[in-house]
Enzyme design. Structure first.
Site, short mmCIF file in Angstrom:
data_model
loop_
_atom_site.label_atom_id
_atom_site.label_comp_id
_atom_site.label_asym_id
_atom_site.label_seq_id
_atom_site.Cartn_x
_atom_site.Cartn_y
_atom_site.Cartn_z
N CYS A 3 0.67 -0.93 -0.06
CA CYS A 3 -0.60 0.50 -0.23
C CYS A 3 1.17 1.32 -0.33
O CYS A 3 1.75 1.02 0.60
CB CYS A 3 -1.31 0.21 1.17
N ARG B 298 4.30 -0.72 -4.97
CA ARG B 298 3.98 -0.89 -3.36
C ARG B 298 2.80 -1.67 -3.22
O ARG B 298 2.06 -2.62 -2.25
CB ARG B 298 3.82 0.24 -2.44
N TRP C 242 -2.98 -3.30 -1.72
CA TRP C 242 -2.42 -4.06 -1.64
C TRP C 242 -3.25 -4.95 -0.99
O TRP C 242 -2.87 -4.85 0.58
CB TRP C 242 -0.82 -4.19 -1.27
N ASN D 140 -1.79 2.16 5.41
CA ASN D 140 -0.92 1.11 5.20
C ASN D 140 -1.05 0.48 6.46
O ASN D 140 0.03 0.73 7.32
CB ASN D 140 -0.08 1.48 4.61
N GLY D 141 -1.12 -0.79 6.63
CA GLY D 141 -0.95 -2.01 7.34
C GLY D 141 -1.50 -2.77 8.18
O GLY D 141 -2.81 -2.58 7.08
N GLU E 32 18.23 -18.18 -6.37
CA GLU E 32 17.27 -17.14 -6.60
C GLU E 32 16.67 -16.94 -8.22
O GLU E 32 15.59 -16.42 -8.54
CB GLU E 32 18.60 -15.78 -6.48
N LYS F 125 13.50 -15.35 -9.12
CA LYS F 125 12.99 -14.65 -10.65
C LYS F 125 12.20 -15.09 -11.07
O LYS F 125 11.43 -14.51 -11.69
CB LYS F 125 14.53 -14.25 -10.84
N GLU G 123 8.62 -15.42 -10.27
CA GLU G 123 7.44 -14.53 -9.45
C GLU G 123 7.05 -13.42 -10.26
O GLU G 123 5.92 -13.03 -11.01
CB GLU G 123 9.03 -13.56 -9.01
N HIS H 54 17.22 -37.38 -4.20
CA HIS H 54 16.85 -37.94 -3.03
C HIS H 54 15.18 -37.49 -2.40
O HIS H 54 14.60 -37.30 -2.17
CB HIS H 54 17.19 -36.76 -1.84
N LYS I 166 6.46 -4.20 -3.48
CA LYS I 166 7.69 -4.52 -3.00
C LYS I 166 8.51 -4.51 -2.06
O LYS I 166 8.89 -5.32 -1.57
CB LYS I 166 8.28 -2.96 -3.81
#
Ligand code: M6R
Length: 614
Positions: free
Chosen positions: A2, A27, A77, A103-104, A487, A491, A494, A510, A609
């Site tokens: 947000c 955000r 968000w 926001n929160g 990573e 990427k 995502e 395994h 983000k």
């Protein structure tokens, strides 16, 4: 998570709010809205979906009424309630005189909602935020001054919040407050701003006040006063942010992600500069306050982070253990905070975060500090909550990162860990001087080697074209390159939504090997060194199960051609430094695959983000 923006002054407010929100889109981007004072009323405009939908609603130029001079905006968000227009912010009270952006997460919103409903308040959304608007309205009955009503309301809220409030009956004051969520006040000439982050206001002012937790701001066009929640005035510094608005442009690249990938040679130079002066001089990490004495007492190093930063932390563990021989534990911040904190005055806790605002990592650092640990923060944002609460700081100087997928900040975090591990080795005299010199010489060479990889993008793009229709992707590596495999997988999933997983190559047999068939590409990071032969034989095992094999390697070994369907070549480098080079092609591979699939590269679905809620 947000984004909030607010303005008070004499300019047309809607364009300022929309422009600010466009800079905060990273955000969150599932709905957006603004509330402005117009014709003696508070008018709200909201739209589900990306900011463009709100722009369309407001008219092509988004100008609205030029007479407006106060307003708040929000980009969401979703946490509580689906991303619908009704749940979009701003939220208003029953009398529609109070509008709020938030926001929160308000943790006690259910209890408050019940209480307020009993008192006759009617809720229209499923959000926790709406509770705050009604609570303020309720408090106005006993505290007729809006600032006092907001201040008293805050005392009843539990959880995390940054808020902006406007009130119809006093349009000369914008109110902002924070607790465990970032918020800044931008100071202009006879106009002032609020924002979740600097980019929201950078075009208008570089002078900002960073609100700290439990602070509330009374903002007029020509005056800003900050108070604690008990109403005591707090003296705050006005700080000048060091960025230029141009940092927020794509500079001709199609996406921020591609631009940020290309910035990496300069980012490495920047992270090294003033710290690595020459290979025969000690490193200068001036904000790291660890002495030889404090290091002697250290019995524990813990690194806490989330997402991509957690992968940098994993490489950091490898480096610190290798260079100074102290055992290092790494933990996802979200795991660290819900169990007994085993840190003490003899522990060093390293928090890693691009934004410096990730809620779980902030909480983890606070918990460790409460047990007496020394907190060292590696961050891209020296103006963040984490940086301000740290005992020691290692800024990564990557510049503003806009794309939701972290790229340049990851590379800069890795560089920070190389610097830190060498620095600790110097203080502890844990390595021979000639090794330290050799390591520093290698660090100097990195930007040029990354430039070579960026110059060879065509091969990586060809690889992306060949494999972009895969439904599953596996990345394997061992040792220091294992975090790079994780990573690379992160990427890819995502931004392309392909099911991608990273495994230590030795773990393949395994379990995961059961999945292999000819539709699944397996990318092996195969750098000459300690584990080269091992990863190669793990790759042969995958090949024998018909997987499509891709090698990421600096080796010229002809045998590779019989094992791999595609070989991505990178410059030769000492294995321990190779994650810097192996990471870049994986970022590009993910980028081009997402591009071929037509995905929204910079704003992937469901993500934000900066994750400022736990
Ligand atoms: O700002 P932080 O580094 O603390 O953020 C942590 C994660 O949310 C972040 O790395 C996330 O995983 C990125 N989207 C990865 O590209």
């Amino acid at each position: 998570m947000c984004g909030i923006v607010g303005y008070i002054g004499s300019k047309s407010v809607i364009p300022i709010l929309i422009n600010g929100l466009s800079k905060l889109e990273y955000r969150g981007y599932d709905s957006a809205g603004v509330a402005v004072y117009k014709g003696g009323e508070i008018e709200t405009y909201k739209a589900q979906g990306k900011l463009q939908k709100l722009k369309d609603l407001l008219g092509t130029n988004g100008n609205g009424d030029n007479a407006n001079k106060i307003g708040i905006g929000h980009i969401r968000w979703a946490t509580h309630g689906a991303p619908t227009e009704i749940n979009a912010h701003p939220h208003v009270s029953c009398c529609k005189k109070i509008a709020i952006v938030h926001n929160g997460i308000i943790e006690n919103f259910k209890e408050l909602k019940e209480e307020l409903t009993k008192k006759g308040h009617v809720f229209v959304s499923q959000t926790d935020t709406e509770t705050i608007a009604h609570l303020i309205e309720e408090n106005l009955k006993t505290h007729p001054d809006i600032f006092d009503a907001v201040r008293h309301s805050l005392k009843k809220l539990e959880g995390a919040y940054a808020i902006g409030v406007v009130y119809k009956d006093n349009p000369d004051i914008l109110i902002a407050a924070r607790k465990n969520a970032p918020l800044i006040v931008g100071i202009g000439e006879n106009e002032n701003y609020i924002g979740s982050d600097v980019p929201a206001i950078l075009e208008y002012t570089k002078n900002v006040i960073y609100l700290d937790d439990s602070e509330i701001a009374e903002i007029k066009a020509d005056d800003v006063k900050i108070y604690d929640f008990d109403g005591n005035v707090i003296k705050k510094k006005i700080e000048c942010v060091p960025w230029e608005p141009v940092a927020l442009s794509k500079m001709g690249y199609k996406h921020f992600m591609l631009k940020e990938i290309h910035e990496q040679p300069d980012v490495i130079r920047q992270t090294l500069s003033e710290r690595l002066i020459s290979s025969d001089l000690p490193l200068q990490l001036n904000e790291v306050k660890l002495t030889k004495e404090s290091l002697k007492k250290l019995n524990r190093i813990q690194i806490i982070a989330c997402g991509t930063s957690l992968h940098a932390a994993m490489a950091g563990k490898y480096l610190i253990e290798e260079f100074i021989g102290i055992p290092v534990d790494i933990e996802a911040s979200s795991e660290y905070i819900y169990k007994r904190t085993i840190s003490s005055a003899n522990s060093l806790v390293i928090g890693v975060s691009q934004s410096g605002e990730t809620a779980d990592t902030i909480t983890a650092i606070r918990q460790a500090k409460a047990e007496g640990a020394h907190a060292l923060v590696i961050t891209n944002r020296v103006d963040s909550t984490m940086a301000r609460e740290a005992d020691s700081l290692l800024p990564i100087n990557a510049g503003i990162e806009v794309s939701v997928a972290a790229t340049k900040s990851y590379t800069a975090q890795l560089i920070a860990f190389y610097l830190l591990a060498i620095y600790l080795a110097e203080i502890k005299e844990a390595l021979p001087a000639k090794d330290i010199i050799k390591f520093k010489e290698q660090l100097f060479k990195l930007p040029q080697q990354v430039e070579i990889i960026l110059g060879n993008k065509t091969e990586i793009k060809r690889c992306a074209r060949k494999f972009h229709n895969a439904k599953d992707f596996i990345f394997i590596a061992r040792g220091i390159n294992f975090p790079a495999a994780l990573e690379g997988a992160l990427k890819l999933k995502e931004i392309s939504y392909i099911n991608a997983t990273g495994y230590p190559a030795g773990e393949l047999k395994h379990g995961p090997i059961a999945m292999l068939e000819d539709t699944i590409p397996v990318l092996a990071i195969l750098m000459p060194g300690l584990v080269y032969e091992k990863v190669l034989s793990n790759s042969e095992e995958a090949k024998a199960r018909d997987a499509k094999m891709i090698a990421l390697t600096s080796s010229n070994d002809k045998h590779l051609e019989s094992v791999f369907d595609f070989i991505i070549k990178i410059p030769d480098i000492d294995e321990i430094f190779s994650p810097i080079l192996t990471t870049i092609p994986l970022q590009l591979l993910a980028y081009y695959i997402a591009e071929f699939l037509g995905k929204d590269v910079d704003q992937p679905r469901n993500l934000a983000k900066s994750v400022t809620v736990e």
